[in-house]
Write an enzyme that holds these catalytic residues in place. Structure first.
Site, PDB file in Angstrom:
ATOM      1  N   GLY A 101      72.049  24.523  67.515  1.00 48.72           N
ATOM      2  CA  GLY A 101      70.674  24.733  67.066  1.00 48.72           C
ATOM      3  C   GLY A 101      69.755  23.526  67.072  1.00 48.72           C
ATOM      4  CD1 TRP A 103      68.428  20.869  72.476  1.00 50.43           C
ATOM      5  CD2 TRP A 103      67.484  22.063  74.115  1.00 50.43           C
ATOM      6  NE1 TRP A 103      68.743  20.269  73.667  1.00 50.43           N
ATOM      7  CE2 TRP A 103      68.190  20.966  74.690  1.00 50.43           C
ATOM      8  CE3 TRP A 103      66.833  22.942  74.967  1.00 50.43           C
ATOM      9  CZ2 TRP A 103      68.233  20.755  76.073  1.00 50.43           C
ATOM     10  CZ3 TRP A 103      66.864  22.734  76.340  1.00 50.43           C
ATOM     11  CH2 TRP A 103      67.562  21.645  76.883  1.00 50.43           C
ATOM     12  CG  ASP A 129      74.954  29.825  72.145  1.00 52.86           C
ATOM     13  OD1 ASP A 129      74.435  28.789  72.608  1.00 52.86           O
ATOM     14  OD2 ASP A 129      76.174  30.073  72.242  1.00 52.86           O
ATOM     15  CG  ASP A 145      77.671  36.763  78.368  1.00 52.41           C
ATOM     16  OD1 ASP A 145      76.953  35.900  78.917  1.00 52.41           O
ATOM     17  OD2 ASP A 145      78.735  37.182  78.864  1.00 52.41           O
ATOM     18  CG  ASP A 169      71.400  22.055  76.325  1.00 44.20           C
ATOM     19  OD1 ASP A 169      71.668  21.501  77.396  1.00 44.20           O
ATOM     20  OD2 ASP A 169      71.677  21.568  75.216  1.00 44.20           O
ATOM     21  CE  LYS A 209      73.884  21.439  79.577  1.00 49.88           C
ATOM     22  NZ  LYS A 209      74.361  20.872  78.318  1.00 49.88           N
TER      23      LYS A 209
HETATM   24  C1  LIG Z   1      75.314  22.213  75.148  1.00 48.69           C
HETATM   25  S1  LIG Z   1      75.373  23.652  74.174  1.00 48.69           S
HETATM   26  C2  LIG Z   1      73.714  23.854  73.667  1.00 48.69           C
HETATM   27  C3  LIG Z   1      73.262  22.889  72.617  1.00 48.69           C
HETATM   28  C4  LIG Z   1      71.918  23.251  72.043  1.00 48.69           C
HETATM   29  N1  LIG Z   1      70.856  23.018  72.982  1.00 48.69           N
HETATM   30  C5  LIG Z   1      71.620  22.484  70.785  1.00 48.69           C
HETATM   31  O1  LIG Z   1      70.686  21.706  70.767  1.00 48.69           O
HETATM   32  O2  LIG Z   1      72.305  22.694  69.788  1.00 48.69           O
HETATM   33  C6  LIG Z   1      75.547  24.899  75.382  1.00 48.69           C
HETATM   34  C7  LIG Z   1      75.548  26.289  74.835  1.00 48.69           C
HETATM   35  O3  LIG Z   1      75.461  27.227  75.895  1.00 48.69           O
HETATM   36  C8  LIG Z   1      76.061  28.404  75.440  1.00 48.69           C
HETATM   37  N2  LIG Z   1      76.324  29.336  76.537  1.00 48.69           N
HETATM   38  C9  LIG Z   1      77.144  29.135  77.600  1.00 48.69           C
HETATM   39  N3  LIG Z   1      77.178  30.244  78.364  1.00 48.69           N
HETATM   40  C10 LIG Z   1      76.332  31.144  77.782  1.00 48.69           C
HETATM   41  C11 LIG Z   1      75.968  32.479  78.096  1.00 48.69           C
HETATM   42  N4  LIG Z   1      76.480  33.112  79.168  1.00 48.69           N
HETATM   43  N5  LIG Z   1      75.106  33.122  77.277  1.00 48.69           N
HETATM   44  C12 LIG Z   1      74.617  32.500  76.181  1.00 48.69           C
HETATM   45  N6  LIG Z   1      74.931  31.234  75.833  1.00 48.69           N
HETATM   46  C13 LIG Z   1      75.795  30.561  76.618  1.00 48.69           C
HETATM   47  C14 LIG Z   1      77.336  27.915  74.740  1.00 48.69           C
HETATM   48  O4  LIG Z   1      77.842  28.878  73.865  1.00 48.69           O
HETATM   49  C15 LIG Z   1      76.829  26.660  74.061  1.00 48.69           C
HETATM   50  O5  LIG Z   1      76.530  26.885  72.722  1.00 48.69           O
END
Ligand SMILES: C[S@@+](CC[C@H](N)C(=O)[O-])C[C@H]1O[C@@H](n2cnc3c(N)ncnc32)[C@H](O)[C@@H]1O
Length: 265
Positions: A101, A103, A129, A145, A169, A209
């Site tokens: 969380g 961002w 997420d 998802d 991200d 990203k």
């Molecule tokens: C690097 S973290 C994000 C950090 C976030 N920006 C923050 O500031 O806290 C990447 C996130 O992408 C999510 N993610 C990966 N694949 C996903 C998908 N198919 N659908 C939704 N979220 C996804 C992961 O669960 C993870 O929490």
């Protein structure tokens, strides 16, 4: 759906605002010279020990803890926004892959989602997420998802209109294989971009990203067709040893821009 009422006491409030990244906060680099050493412990792998040591010595981790952000990732969007200024008061923001969380915390503050900066427009923050996210005051968060078949439609339903900023991200858990990780992240980024083309207001911004590598060329071409400016940036908060970088695409040309260009080509 989780929509937290009221204000958070900590982070997202004061620190993120004008201060962090701008005035108050240090860059996160060079704040602390004393290195914490972690001894190997029975049952802990060397890789875990090294990870722990890196965390304990990372100035951005320390700063996030001090300023109340949920992770060091917060500083990446903060630094990108300091440079490109897309999180303005009143903006409607979609944050894809928002857990835990950080961002969202930055966005809530910068778009004035809590309305606590009087005289400024009030924005909105919608986060999704795969994982459950602790409520964040001022943000609406859903567990989803984003690659699921009906994901776009569901997010559009929650959004209930256009967005000014779509940011992603999203990253799948590392497979340990560079090529596979690259392809996965590009797939997530492409899904986010297609969603952005559908919901962005003309002039809007897309931030995502990516991992440097071969498959990104197509994505860059697509973004250049749809946005007036496309920048590739590695903010200081992004670890130097990671191949991660961010695309910041600004000035969305509007729906049909790419097809009009194709027709003219
Ligand atoms: C690097 S973290 C994000 C950090 C976030 N920006 C923050 O500031 O806290 C990447 C996130 O992408 C999510 N993610 C990966 N694949 C996903 C998908 N198919 N659908 C939704 N979220 C996804 C992961 O669960 C993870 O929490």
């Amino acid at each position: 759906m989780v929509k937290a009422p009221g204000k958070t006491g900590g982070a997202a409030g004061g620190a993120a605002g004008g201060g962090a990244g701008g005035g108050g906060g240090a860059s996160g680099r060079g704040q602390r010279e004393l290195r914490v050493r972690v001894k190997t412990a029975k049952g802990r792998k060397l890789s875990s020990t090294l990870w722990l040591e890196r965390q304990l010595n990372d100035p951005y981790v320390l700063r996030a803890r001090k300023e109340g952000y949920r992770g060091r990732a917060a500083y990446k969007i903060l630094e990108l926004d300091d440079k490109f200024r897309f999180l303005v008061p009143g903006a409607r923001v979609v944050d894809l892959g928002c857990a835990p969380g950080g961002w969202c915390q930055i966005a809530v503050n910068r778009v004035n989602a809590l309305g606590d900066r009087s005289g400024k427009k009030v924005g909105t923050v919608l986060g999704v997420d795969l994982q459950e996210v602790e409520p964040i005051a001022g943000a609406e968060i859903h567990q989803l998802d984003f690659l699921a078949e009906d994901a776009d439609a569901r997010v559009k339903g929650w959004l209930g209109g256009r967005a000014d900023v779509v940011m992603s991200d999203m990253a799948a858990a590392s497979s340990g294989h560079k090529g596979t990780d690259h392809l996965r992240i590009i797939a997530l980024c492409e899904a986010a971009a297609q969603f952005a083309f559908d919901v962005l207001e003309e002039g809007g911004t897309f931030v995502a990203k990516v991992l440097a590598g071969g498959a990104e060329q197509e994505l860059q071409t697509l973004l250049k067709q749809n946005f007036r400016k496309v920048a590739n940036v590695k903010p200081p908060a992004s670890r130097a040893d990671s191949s991660e970088k961010f695309v910041v695409a600004q000035g969305f040309r509007g729906r049909g821009a790419a097809s009009a260009e194709d027709a003219g080509a």
